[in-house]
Design an enzyme around this catalytic site. Structure first.
Site, PDB file in Angstrom:
ATOM      1  N   SER A 124      -0.032  -2.338  -1.388  1.00  9.61           N
ATOM      2  CA  SER A 124      -0.598  -3.670  -1.231  1.00  9.61           C
ATOM      3  C   SER A 124       0.493  -4.679  -0.921  1.00  9.61           C
ATOM      4  CB  SER A 124      -1.274  -4.041  -2.552  1.00  9.61           C
ATOM      5  OG  SER A 124      -1.500  -5.413  -2.619  1.00  9.61           O
ATOM      6  N   ALA A 125       0.110  -5.738  -0.233  1.00 14.91           N
ATOM      7  CA  ALA A 125       1.045  -6.832   0.050  1.00 14.91           C
ATOM      8  C   ALA A 125       1.558  -7.458  -1.241  1.00 14.91           C
ATOM      9  CB  ALA A 125       0.350  -7.887   0.896  1.00 14.91           C
ATOM     10  N   TYR A 150      -1.239  -4.894 -12.210  1.00 17.19           N
ATOM     11  CA  TYR A 150      -1.779  -4.141 -11.059  1.00 17.19           C
ATOM     12  C   TYR A 150      -0.719  -4.036  -9.965  1.00 17.19           C
ATOM     13  CZ  TYR A 150      -4.025  -3.480  -6.548  1.00 17.19           C
ATOM     14  OH  TYR A 150      -4.312  -3.041  -5.285  1.00 17.19           O
ATOM     15  N   LYS A 154       1.622  -0.760  -8.206  1.00 14.73           N
ATOM     16  CA  LYS A 154       1.804  -0.431  -6.779  1.00 14.73           C
ATOM     17  C   LYS A 154       3.302  -0.298  -6.467  1.00 14.73           C
ATOM     18  CE  LYS A 154      -2.438  -0.230  -5.555  1.00 14.73           C
ATOM     19  NZ  LYS A 154      -2.987   1.098  -5.258  1.00 14.73           N
TER      20      LYS A 154
END
Ligand code: NAD
Length: 332
Positions: A124-125, A150, A154
């Protein structure tokens, strides 16, 4: 080529399954159905004519994973499975570390055991954290200023994958950093259907339009942007799905990292107005204070994916709104 999609009944996984099947790949899906429904498989069949084999397995169930891989003969794993509710991850961090990081460790262990060494990972970015720049390129620093567990999961998984590929040169790892996936399949048969209270703009717009949420809160209208509201890079989920097809066709030993985004940023008010235009419905909203940690503008520089994978987005915000509304209408 036989591909296992972990989390393949979910939002992005199911759209990717369709694009892979359309191109003749053999797709199997494993998911614990925590945040998706088994009926998605019937919708995939309606769209493609093929119902992928499905296994209800949890990534935390090592025995289940072992059984799956002992029979599976997979060439590639696309690893979508994970928990993604940012707010919940702040309240229950260990649940997120256990599921996302622990689950990925189990997956990588069983992959190594059965000599499956190609993996595409849904990143994710969010791994870029807080940066002075607003246009993200893959070589920018990651892991600094990530504001929630979260996002940390990642980042940790990305680092873990790099270490695994360093230790075993046969590994082919592709990390895809998604920007903000929106939209639905043009058939209206599949789309995003979150079980939880969403904190991403598009699922909130959907819930406001159906009356499940009374009003949309716009966090800040005094940013230095076109209209003062925050701007993000929204990518149609079908474009994103096609990015996965391009990625698996260009894997090689080591680690490849790509941004999957459009390269353009759209403001919150522009998103609201695009939805209103396509639906003919007014969306009640109110302007509230800024959220801590939110940046004014974030968008992808998608040049690397274009140069190396030959992939770029084709669909627009209007397409995403039209497909979302079609999905909402079909669902109700
Ligand atoms: N949607 C986004 O905005 C976005 C943005 C960036 C990255 N991602 C990442 O992309 C991936 C897919 O996202 P999505 O939007 O399709 O989410 P989703 O929740 O729709 O799909 C994820 C799937 O994984 C399954 N799952 C979760 N934990 C599992 C476990 N322990 N064992 C087996 N299955 C499990 C869920 O049941 C769900 O079907 C996720 O890893 C997410 O973090 C999503």
């Amino acid at each position: 080529m036989k591909i296992l999609l972990t989390g393949g009944t979910g939002y992005i996984g199911s759209h990717t399954a369709i694009e892979l099947i359309k191109r003749g790949y053999e797709v199997e899906i494993m998911d614990n159905l925590f945040n998706s429904k088994i009926t998605v498989l019937d919708e995939i069949e309606k769209i493609t004519g093929v119902k992928p084999k499905f296994y209800k397995v949890d990534l935390l169930d090592k025995e289940g994973l072992n059984k799956l891989f002992s029979e599976g003969n997979y060439d590639i794993v696309i690893h979508f499975a994970g928990l993604k509710a940012v707010g919940e991850s702040v309240e229950k961090p260990l649940k997120y570390y256990e599921n996302n990081v622990g689950g990925t460790i189990n997956l990588l262990e069983v992959m190594s055991k059965y000599n499956v060494k190609k993996i595409v990972f849904s990143s994710s970015a969010t791994v870029y954290g807080e940066q002075a720049k607003t246009e993200m390129t893959e070589e920018m620093q990651t892991g600094v200023g990530i504001t929630n567990p979260y996002g940390e999961t990642k980042h940790i998984i990305e680092e873990m994958l790099k270490d695994v590929a360093e230790a075993d040169k046969d590994y082919e790892v592709t990390i895809l950093r998604y920007f903000n996936p929106v939209g639905a399949h043009e058939s209206g048969l599949i789309g995003e259907d979150p079980n939880d209270i969403p904190n991403n703009l598009m699922p909130i717009i959907m819930k406001v339009s159906t009356g499940e949420i009374a009003e949309l809160s716009v966090y800040g209208d005094d940013y230095d942007t076109v209209d003062g509201t925050g701007m993000r890079d929204y990518i149609h989920v079908v474009d994103l799905a096609e990015g996965h097809v391009a990625a698996i066709e260009h894997m090689k030993p080591g680690v490849l990292i790509y941004n999957l985004g459009t390269g353009k940023a759209t403001s919150v008010l522009e998103m609201i107005s695009a939805f209103e235009k396509e639906s003919g419905k007014k969306l009640p909203y109110k302007i509230v204070g800024r959220r801590p940690g939110d940046l004014a503008i974030i968008f992808a520089n998608p040049e690397k994916a274009f140069k190396e994978l030959g992939w770029k987005t084709k669909l627009t915000i209007e397409d995403a709104m039209r497909d979302t509304i079609n999905y909402l209408n079909k669902r109700s």
